[in-house]
Design a protein around this motif. Structure first.
Motif, mmCIF file in Angstrom:
data_model
loop_
_atom_site.group_PDB
_atom_site.id
_atom_site.type_symbol
_atom_site.label_atom_id
_atom_site.label_comp_id
_atom_site.label_asym_id
_atom_site.label_seq_id
_atom_site.Cartn_x
_atom_site.Cartn_y
_atom_site.Cartn_z
ATOM 1 N N VAL A 79 0.844 -1.198 0.000
ATOM 2 C CA VAL A 79 0.000 0.000 0.000
ATOM 3 C C VAL A 79 0.877 1.245 0.000
ATOM 4 O O VAL A 79 1.650 1.467 0.934
ATOM 5 N N PRO A 80 0.785 2.099 -1.026
ATOM 6 C CA PRO A 80 1.618 3.314 -1.096
ATOM 7 C C PRO A 80 1.196 4.346 -0.050
ATOM 8 O O PRO A 80 0.249 5.101 -0.239
ATOM 9 N N GLU A 81 1.913 4.385 1.059
ATOM 10 C CA GLU A 81 1.519 5.276 2.144
ATOM 11 C C GLU A 81 1.750 6.737 1.796
ATOM 12 O O GLU A 81 1.167 7.630 2.418
ATOM 13 N N GLU A 82 2.594 7.004 0.776
ATOM 14 C CA GLU A 82 2.789 8.392 0.347
ATOM 15 C C GLU A 82 1.473 9.010 -0.130
ATOM 16 O O GLU A 82 1.223 10.207 0.091
ATOM 17 N N LEU A 83 0.613 8.228 -0.762
ATOM 18 C CA LEU A 83 -0.693 8.743 -1.202
ATOM 19 C C LEU A 83 -1.560 9.097 0.004
ATOM 20 O O LEU A 83 -2.296 10.082 -0.006
ATOM 21 N N ARG A 200 2.616 19.027 -5.382
ATOM 22 C CA ARG A 200 3.334 19.574 -4.236
ATOM 23 C C ARG A 200 3.107 18.719 -2.991
ATOM 24 O O ARG A 200 4.053 18.388 -2.270
ATOM 25 N N ARG A 201 1.852 18.364 -2.750
ATOM 26 C CA ARG A 201 1.536 17.553 -1.578
ATOM 27 C C ARG A 201 2.177 16.163 -1.682
ATOM 28 O O ARG A 201 2.659 15.607 -0.690
ATOM 29 N N LEU A 202 2.187 15.622 -2.881
ATOM 30 C CA LEU A 202 2.736 14.285 -3.070
ATOM 31 C C LEU A 202 4.256 14.287 -2.927
ATOM 32 O O LEU A 202 4.834 13.383 -2.316
ATOM 33 N N ARG A 203 4.900 15.318 -3.450
ATOM 34 C CA ARG A 203 6.364 15.409 -3.295
ATOM 35 C C ARG A 203 6.746 15.576 -1.825
ATOM 36 O O ARG A 203 7.745 15.023 -1.366
#
Length: 443
Positions: A79-83, A200-203
């Motif tokens: 699960v991509p926790e960055e998202l 921006r939020r994702l970076r």
């Protein structure tokens, strides 16, 4: 009559809840007290002890959220926790290691079912842990048969999103399919939180997670020391704490213990005898408080210098690489990071896992490998033979341990592990390749 039956059923559930709370508190206290008895244990481990004590003994909620902040439960490392972070939500990993909830979960599954899934379902059914109850949704990658059915069973308690993980990761079609899954997950998370995931939020979220990964890699290198400065079971506790902490808080805590461990390296403080057999753990995940295997290994005189577990060393090691700042490229980088480096045995080809294990054996000067198989965990069980054959060519002995969460086999495991450690010591006298600890002993 129906009201009477419902009352009896409710009373029975309440009694089970009280019993499970009590048993969880007792088992947690017993385990942590045993670990605290180690006089040369790093002082910063007190932070992690307190977190788990709050979790199971005081039934506290470790996840501190802001007003209206969403909590997203996750299973597995796909699960991509960055998202999740980019949408202002908090991830919490829900894989369970509690023996006491297995009987309840066993009512929903066959006897041979994976202990992790049984324990997990038991905790969902009894609803005694606040961080389970606070989840707005749960994301489950369909990595094995048990997790696939887990999603269907716990829909009674919480909203579930399933992720379709491709089993053949080398093909272009698999890459496209997985990227589509990641994009759809982004859309669902945005809808849940009401927050648009911008570049921006994702970076920023990627940067936050990379901060945790950087401290983990520092910790990883510290454990390569010729004389270990931290026990393997403490290292597992640190990594398991990542399940229930925000990435920022965990990073700060690990930075502090890394500073302490580097100071130990300079002062020559170590946690075991120079002759202690250097052990590597791999196989099925070992989840708190089910630490009977690492406890026995180190109580019998071995030292776990590293592991290749999906809930520890393999969890956050690999970082996201993004070539271009466009949203498509960022999402492609996220999808690639969670698929390609993963060495889970669910994939049709796992040569990369064997290579990684062999490389870690060299890096950490491993003398023996303990291969952990949870009963009912078929992917890891099937792969054990291939791992053992690769180790034979390298002259490294392997001990396969098939067990579950029950404490009934502890004495049997103790006997087998003691014999394995003695075998390693005996091999030192006949092997041309003398391990580093023995060289130090002869000086």
């Amino acid at each position: 009559m129906q009201l009477k039956d419902e009352g009896i059923k409710k009373d029975h559930t309440v009694r089970m809840q009280k019993r499970l709370r009590l048993h969880l508190a007792m088992s947690t206290r017993e385990l942590l007290d045993k670990m605290k008895d180690d006089n040369i244990r790093p002082q910063m481990m007190a932070y992690f002890d307190k977190r788990f004590k709050t979790l199971y003994e005081n039934n506290g909620d470790l996840i501190k959220t802001k007003d209206r902040q969403k909590v997203i439960g996750v299973y597995c490392m796909f699960v991509p926790e960055e998202l999740i972070y980019a949408a202002g939500a908090v991830p919490v990993r829900l894989c369970a290691g509690a023996y006491d909830s297995i009987d309840v979960g066993g009512d929903f599954l066959p006897d041979i079912a994976c202990p992790i899934i049984k324990s997990t379902i038991g905790l969902w059914h009894l609803q005694i842990l606040p961080f389970y109850n606070s989840c707005d949704v749960v994301i489950i990658p369909a990595t094995c048969d048990w997790k696939t059915k887990l999603g269907e069973i716990i829909k009674e308690y919480v909203s579930v999103w399933m992720l379709d993980v491709p089993r053949i990761k080398e093909t272009e079609a698999s890459h496209r399919h997985w990227l589509t899954e990641v994009k759809e997950l982004k859309r669902k998370i945005e809808k849940l939180t009401g927050i648009k995931i911008t570049r921006r939020r994702l970076r920023q979220a990627i940067k936050t997670v990379q901060g945790a990964q950087a401290e983990f890699r520092r910790f990883y290198k510290i454990r390569m020391a010729e004389m270990p400065v931290i026990n393997g079971r403490d290292a597992l506790l640190i990594m398991n704490a990542y399940f229930y902490e925000t990435a920022e808080n965990w990073t700060e805590a690990v930075r502090a213990i890394n500073d302490e461990l580097e100071e130990r390296l300079q002062k020559g403080v170590h946690v075991c005898k120079r002759t202690a057999p250097r052990i590597m753990l791999t196989g099925a995940p070992i989840i708190f408080p089910n630490y009977k295997l690492p406890n026995i290994i180190e109580e019998m005189g071995g030292i776990i210098v590293t592991d290749e577990l999906c809930n520890s060393n393999r969890y956050i090691y690999d970082m996201i690489a993004v070539d271009e700042p466009l949203m498509f490229d960022i999402l492609a980088g996220i999808a690639e990071r969670y698929l390609l480096p993963c060495s889970c045995p669910i994939f049709t080809t796992t040569e990369d896992r064997i290579k990684r294990i062999l490389q870690m054996i060299d890096d950490f000067r491993v003398e023996g490998l303990v291969y952990h198989v949870l009963k009912g965990c078929h992917p890891y069980d099937l792969e054990a033979i291939r791992i053992e054959n690769a180790l034979k060519e390298k002259g490294i002995p392997m001990l396969k341990i098939e067990t579950d969460y029950s404490p009934e086999d502890i004495e049997q495991l103790r006997t087998r592990i003691e014999a394995f450690l003695e075998t390693i010591k005996g091999m030192r006298h006949t092997s041309e390749k003398i391990p580093a600890p023995l060289v130090l002993e002869r000086r």
